[in-house]
Design a protein around this motif. Structure first.
Motif, PDB file in Angstrom:
ATOM      1  N   LEU A   1       0.858  -1.171   0.000  1.00 25.10           N
ATOM      2  CA  LEU A   1       0.000   0.000   0.000  1.00 25.10           C
ATOM      3  C   LEU A   1       0.897   1.224   0.000  1.00 25.10           C
ATOM      4  O   LEU A   1       1.941   1.232   0.654  1.00 25.10           O
ATOM      5  CB  LEU A   1      -0.858  -0.030   1.273  1.00 25.10           C
ATOM      6  CG  LEU A   1      -1.946   1.000   1.468  1.00 25.10           C
ATOM      7  CD1 LEU A   1      -3.076   0.806   0.453  1.00 25.10           C
ATOM      8  CD2 LEU A   1      -2.519   0.879   2.884  1.00 25.10           C
ATOM      9  N   SER A   2       0.524   2.237  -0.743  1.00 22.45           N
ATOM     10  CA  SER A   2       1.257   3.501  -0.719  1.00 22.45           C
ATOM     11  C   SER A   2       0.520   4.473   0.183  1.00 22.45           C
ATOM     12  O   SER A   2      -0.711   4.463   0.265  1.00 22.45           O
ATOM     13  CB  SER A   2       1.349   4.111  -2.118  1.00 22.45           C
ATOM     14  OG  SER A   2       2.224   3.376  -2.920  1.00 22.45           O
ATOM     15  N   TYR A   3       1.298   5.307   0.843  1.00 26.04           N
ATOM     16  CA  TYR A   3       0.752   6.392   1.664  1.00 26.04           C
ATOM     17  C   TYR A   3       1.455   7.656   1.206  1.00 26.04           C
ATOM     18  O   TYR A   3       2.681   7.740   1.276  1.00 26.04           O
ATOM     19  CB  TYR A   3       1.029   6.117   3.140  1.00 26.04           C
ATOM     20  CG  TYR A   3       0.812   7.298   4.054  1.00 26.04           C
ATOM     21  CD1 TYR A   3      -0.472   7.681   4.432  1.00 26.04           C
ATOM     22  CD2 TYR A   3       1.890   8.018   4.549  1.00 26.04           C
ATOM     23  CE1 TYR A   3      -0.669   8.762   5.279  1.00 26.04           C
ATOM     24  CE2 TYR A   3       1.701   9.093   5.401  1.00 26.04           C
ATOM     25  CZ  TYR A   3       0.423   9.463   5.765  1.00 26.04           C
ATOM     26  OH  TYR A   3       0.239  10.531   6.613  1.00 26.04           O
ATOM     27  N   VAL A   4       0.701   8.597   0.681  1.00 25.46           N
ATOM     28  CA  VAL A   4       1.274   9.859   0.207  1.00 25.46           C
ATOM     29  C   VAL A   4       0.866  10.950   1.182  1.00 25.46           C
ATOM     30  O   VAL A   4      -0.321  11.129   1.476  1.00 25.46           O
ATOM     31  CB  VAL A   4       0.800  10.214  -1.213  1.00 25.46           C
ATOM     32  CG1 VAL A   4       1.347  11.560  -1.646  1.00 25.46           C
ATOM     33  CG2 VAL A   4       1.217   9.123  -2.197  1.00 25.46           C
ATOM     34  N   TYR A   5       1.864  11.673   1.670  1.00 24.13           N
ATOM     35  CA  TYR A   5       1.631  12.772   2.593  1.00 24.13           C
ATOM     36  C   TYR A   5       2.175  14.054   1.986  1.00 24.13           C
ATOM     37  O   TYR A   5       3.290  14.069   1.468  1.00 24.13           O
ATOM     38  CB  TYR A   5       2.319  12.488   3.932  1.00 24.13           C
ATOM     39  CG  TYR A   5       2.241  13.638   4.905  1.00 24.13           C
ATOM     40  CD1 TYR A   5       1.008  14.072   5.386  1.00 24.13           C
ATOM     41  CD2 TYR A   5       3.380  14.298   5.324  1.00 24.13           C
ATOM     42  CE1 TYR A   5       0.922  15.137   6.263  1.00 24.13           C
ATOM     43  CE2 TYR A   5       3.308  15.362   6.204  1.00 24.13           C
ATOM     44  CZ  TYR A   5       2.071  15.775   6.674  1.00 24.13           C
ATOM     45  OH  TYR A   5       1.999  16.840   7.538  1.00 24.13           O
ATOM     46  N   ASP A   6       1.395  15.114   2.033  1.00 28.32           N
ATOM     47  CA  ASP A   6       1.753  16.430   1.518  1.00 28.32           C
ATOM     48  C   ASP A   6       1.866  16.366  -0.007  1.00 28.32           C
ATOM     49  O   ASP A   6       2.910  16.033  -0.563  1.00 28.32           O
ATOM     50  CB  ASP A   6       3.059  16.941   2.139  1.00 28.32           C
ATOM     51  CG  ASP A   6       3.418  18.349   1.692  1.00 28.32           C
ATOM     52  OD1 ASP A   6       2.788  18.878   0.759  1.00 28.32           O
ATOM     53  OD2 ASP A   6       4.355  18.915   2.266  1.00 28.32           O
ATOM     54  N   PHE A   7       0.779  16.683  -0.667  1.00 30.31           N
ATOM     55  CA  PHE A   7       0.733  16.565  -2.128  1.00 30.31           C
ATOM     56  C   PHE A   7       1.697  17.507  -2.829  1.00 30.31           C
ATOM     57  O   PHE A   7       2.042  17.282  -3.983  1.00 30.31           O
ATOM     58  CB  PHE A   7      -0.694  16.763  -2.637  1.00 30.31           C
ATOM     59  CG  PHE A   7      -1.665  15.731  -2.125  1.00 30.31           C
ATOM     60  CD1 PHE A   7      -1.252  14.461  -1.760  1.00 30.31           C
ATOM     61  CD2 PHE A   7      -2.998  16.032  -1.992  1.00 30.31           C
ATOM     62  CE1 PHE A   7      -2.138  13.507  -1.291  1.00 30.31           C
ATOM     63  CE2 PHE A   7      -3.907  15.087  -1.521  1.00 30.31           C
ATOM     64  CZ  PHE A   7      -3.467  13.827  -1.173  1.00 30.31           C
ATOM     65  N   GLY A   8       2.160  18.557  -2.156  1.00 33.79           N
ATOM     66  CA  GLY A   8       3.165  19.453  -2.738  1.00 33.79           C
ATOM     67  C   GLY A   8       4.540  18.811  -2.718  1.00 33.79           C
ATOM     68  O   GLY A   8       5.206  18.686  -3.749  1.00 33.79           O
ATOM     69  N   ASP A   9       4.988  18.400  -1.534  1.00 32.33           N
ATOM     70  CA  ASP A   9       6.292  17.732  -1.417  1.00 32.33           C
ATOM     71  C   ASP A   9       6.213  16.280  -1.878  1.00 32.33           C
ATOM     72  O   ASP A   9       7.212  15.694  -2.262  1.00 32.33           O
ATOM     73  CB  ASP A   9       6.797  17.780   0.024  1.00 32.33           C
ATOM     74  CG  ASP A   9       7.410  19.126   0.380  1.00 32.33           C
ATOM     75  OD1 ASP A   9       7.484  20.000  -0.496  1.00 32.33           O
ATOM     76  OD2 ASP A   9       7.813  19.291   1.548  1.00 32.33           O
ATOM     77  N   TYR A  10       5.039  15.683  -1.828  1.00 31.32           N
ATOM     78  CA  TYR A  10       4.752  14.323  -2.278  1.00 31.32           C
ATOM     79  C   TYR A  10       5.669  13.283  -1.618  1.00 31.32           C
ATOM     80  O   TYR A  10       6.494  12.641  -2.270  1.00 31.32           O
ATOM     81  CB  TYR A  10       4.824  14.206  -3.804  1.00 31.32           C
ATOM     82  CG  TYR A  10       3.974  13.062  -4.323  1.00 31.32           C
ATOM     83  CD1 TYR A  10       2.614  13.224  -4.495  1.00 31.32           C
ATOM     84  CD2 TYR A  10       4.535  11.828  -4.597  1.00 31.32           C
ATOM     85  CE1 TYR A  10       1.826  12.175  -4.946  1.00 31.32           C
ATOM     86  CE2 TYR A  10       3.756  10.776  -5.050  1.00 31.32           C
ATOM     87  CZ  TYR A  10       2.407  10.953  -5.225  1.00 31.32           C
ATOM     88  OH  TYR A  10       1.628   9.915  -5.659  1.00 31.32           O
ATOM     89  N   TRP A  11       5.514  13.171  -0.286  1.00 29.92           N
ATOM     90  CA  TRP A  11       6.249  12.141   0.448  1.00 29.92           C
ATOM     91  C   TRP A  11       5.520  10.825   0.270  1.00 29.92           C
ATOM     92  O   TRP A  11       4.453  10.597   0.836  1.00 29.92           O
ATOM     93  CB  TRP A  11       6.366  12.521   1.923  1.00 29.92           C
ATOM     94  CG  TRP A  11       7.106  13.796   2.130  1.00 29.92           C
ATOM     95  CD1 TRP A  11       6.612  14.963   2.618  1.00 29.92           C
ATOM     96  CD2 TRP A  11       8.494  14.039   1.846  1.00 29.92           C
ATOM     97  NE1 TRP A  11       7.595  15.922   2.658  1.00 29.92           N
ATOM     98  CE2 TRP A  11       8.758  15.384   2.190  1.00 29.92           C
ATOM     99  CE3 TRP A  11       9.531  13.269   1.335  1.00 29.92           C
ATOM    100  CZ2 TRP A  11      10.023  15.971   2.046  1.00 29.92           C
ATOM    101  CZ3 TRP A  11      10.777  13.840   1.191  1.00 29.92           C
ATOM    102  CH2 TRP A  11      11.013  15.170   1.543  1.00 29.92           C
TER     103      TRP A  11
END
Length: 193
Positions: A98-108
């Motif tokens: 599963l992917s978890y993306v945090y902060d769509f600007g920095d895209y962690w």
């Protein structure tokens, strides 16, 4: 007079997760134990604590089949995203990562993998960080390119950006290899799963 001890109900099972922040050099990762019944909304809070993020940006989970899970944003109606409030991790995984993306600007972008399932352990407090490596990039540093620049500038006191970065993060002793399970578990102790 005997004191009352609050007993913690053991979960039906424990999942050992390996959560890696993709693209970082050196690799930033955490090994976290969570109840098998955890929802994605609660897992978001666990990841925030395990990585030291500030829970100040949007996030989403993306399953291997492309299904997206997140918290509905009242300002933007996204019909393609399923609520993470009631979706359990085990449902979203569907036998894949599963992917978890945090902060769509920095895209962690984090990769979450279940390493193993562990039988319930009475009185064991979850969530719990059992291992990991390296410091988490500071929030709002510009994603992977910004992080690489940050690491380079922090390692060189003569770099023109060094003093500004030291002032920004509040220390000149920042070490990309630093990892402290006690500090992480102190933060995780505040997360109710």
């Amino acid at each position: 007079m005997a004191s009352k001890v609050q007993r913690i109900k053991a979960p039906t099972g424990i999942l050992q997760l390996h959560i890696e922040l993709r693209g970082t050099k050196p690799k930033v990762w955490r090994r976290v134990l969570v109840p098998e019944t955890i929802t994605l909304a609660r897992l978001h809070l666990v990841i925030q604590a395990a990585f030291g993020w500030g829970h100040s940006h949007l996030h989403e989970f993306i399953a291997g089949d492309g299904e997206r899970y997140g918290t509905p944003d009242p300002m933007y109606d996204d019909p393609g995203s399923i609520s993470s409030e009631s979706t359990r991790l085990t449902t979203a995984l569907n036998r894949s990562t599963l992917s978890y993306v945090y902060d769509f600007g920095d895209y962690w972008d984090h990769r979450i993998k279940v390493e193993k399932k562990i039988a319930p352990i009475p009185e064991f407090v979850l969530p719990f960080c059992a291992g990991g490596a390296c410091a988490t990039p500071p929030e709002d540093c510009g994603g992977l390119p910004g992080y690489a620049e940050f690491v380079r500038a922090m390692a060189n006191p003569d770099d023109p950006e060094h003093d500004d970065l030291v002032e920004w993060i509040g220390t000149d002793a920042w070490d990309p290899l630093a990892f402290d399970t006690i500090e992480i578990n102190d933060r995780l102790a505040e997360v109710k799963v």
